[in-house]
Motif scaffolding. Structure first.
Motif, short mmCIF file in Angstrom:
data_model
loop_
_atom_site.label_atom_id
_atom_site.label_comp_id
_atom_site.label_asym_id
_atom_site.label_seq_id
_atom_site.Cartn_x
_atom_site.Cartn_y
_atom_site.Cartn_z
N LYS A 295 3.48 3.67 10.01
CA LYS A 295 3.48 4.00 8.56
C LYS A 295 3.06 5.38 7.70
O LYS A 295 2.68 5.99 8.45
CB LYS A 295 1.72 3.30 7.51
N LEU B 295 3.63 7.57 4.29
CA LEU B 295 3.82 8.36 2.63
C LEU B 295 5.10 8.52 2.03
O LEU B 295 5.28 9.11 2.31
CB LEU B 295 2.72 9.11 1.63
N THR B 296 5.78 7.90 0.59
CA THR B 296 7.32 8.04 0.83
C THR B 296 7.07 9.34 -0.46
O THR B 296 7.52 10.04 -0.39
CB THR B 296 7.56 6.48 -0.37
N THR B 297 6.02 9.52 -1.13
CA THR B 297 5.64 10.51 -1.84
C THR B 297 4.39 10.68 -2.70
O THR B 297 3.51 9.97 -2.18
CB THR B 297 6.67 9.75 -3.65
N SER C 264 0.76 11.13 -4.05
CA SER C 264 0.08 9.75 -4.58
C SER C 264 -0.18 10.69 -6.46
O SER C 264 -0.33 11.84 -5.93
CB SER C 264 -1.54 9.48 -4.15
N GLU C 265 -0.40 9.32 -7.00
CA GLU C 265 -1.12 10.43 -8.31
C GLU C 265 -2.81 11.12 -7.68
O GLU C 265 -3.69 10.54 -6.92
CB GLU C 265 -1.27 9.10 -9.37
N ALA D 4 -1.12 5.47 -3.51
CA ALA D 4 0.24 6.13 -3.09
C ALA D 4 0.99 5.10 -2.29
O ALA D 4 0.46 3.55 -2.00
CB ALA D 4 -0.39 6.95 -1.59
N ASP D 5 2.35 5.58 -2.35
CA ASP D 5 3.28 4.55 -1.75
C ASP D 5 3.24 4.87 -0.28
O ASP D 5 3.83 5.07 -0.20
CB ASP D 5 4.87 4.41 -2.94
N VAL E 107 4.45 3.15 3.32
CA VAL E 107 6.06 2.31 3.75
C VAL E 107 6.19 2.71 5.78
O VAL E 107 5.58 3.40 6.15
CB VAL E 107 7.22 3.42 2.96
#
Length: 202
Positions: free
Chosen positions: A6, A8-10, A12-13, A128-129, A131
């Motif tokens: 796993k 992150l795709t981008t 996070s804020e 966070a996204d 994936v």
């Protein structure tokens, strides 16, 4: 054998956690190497140039993982390790989490710091996204043009992903498959006469 991981795709804020006038800003980034990590840290330090501490932790690597936790002047293990603990509890790799602290005039004590850094890291990862990706192995297959049909039949039957190919008199095909299929795919090609297969080094 695990063949997924796993990440992150981008990025996070930005998240903000406040404790006794101290402000903690949290960020999470997908990263692949230490150069990238250094660049991101420099950007965050420029953005928050008047902050007191820029603490972080990262984990990179898929088959072999490397991690680092940095307290950046906070008491030993009160910042970097709590941040790293969150990376572990979300089961992530190729990720960098930074928590920036502005001191509010009231000391939090080690326990308070641990909670604040842990909570901020957790908040950053929650927004966070995330994936799940597969761990792939790449093979190089070499053969003469006359053996093309045999090779293509296996690729089609096993639904193998072709990464790139050079088809001349001497043919070279790069394929990828999931780590769990490594042995099966290797054997399928290895038993074809006049076809050589080897794992591609990273």
């Amino acid at each position: 054998m695990e063949d997924t991981y796993k990440t992150l795709t981008t990025p996070s804020e930005e998240v903000l956690f406040k404790e006794k006038n101290s402000k903690f800003f949290g960020y999470a980034f997908p990263v692949s190497d230490e150069t990238e990590i250094k660049d991101i840290l420099e950007q965050i330090k420029k953005q928050h140039y008047s902050a007191r501490h820029w603490c972080y932790a990262y984990q990179i690597g898929i088959k072999t993982k490397t991690y680092r936790a940095n307290d950046d002047g906070e008491p030993n293990n009160s910042a970097g390790m709590p941040i790293f603990g969150q990376i572990q509890s979300f089961d992530l790799t190729n990720v960098l989490v930074i928590v920036v602290r502005y001191f509010g005039g009231v000391k939090l004590g080690v326990g308070g710091l641990v909670t604040a850094y842990k909570t901020t890291a957790q908040m950053a990862l929650e927004v966070a996204d995330i994936v799940e990706k597969t761990i792939d192995v790449h093979f190089l297959i070499r053969f003469d043009y006359k053996n093309m049909n045999k090779v293509m039949r296996v690729i089609k039957e096993k639904n193998i992903n072709v990464v790139n190919q050079t088809l001349e008199l001497d043919c070279l095909i790069e394929i990828s498959c999931r780590l769990t299929q490594k042995e099966e795919i290797f054997n399928a090609f290895n038993q074809i006469f006049e076809v050589s297969i080897k794992e591609k080094e990273d």
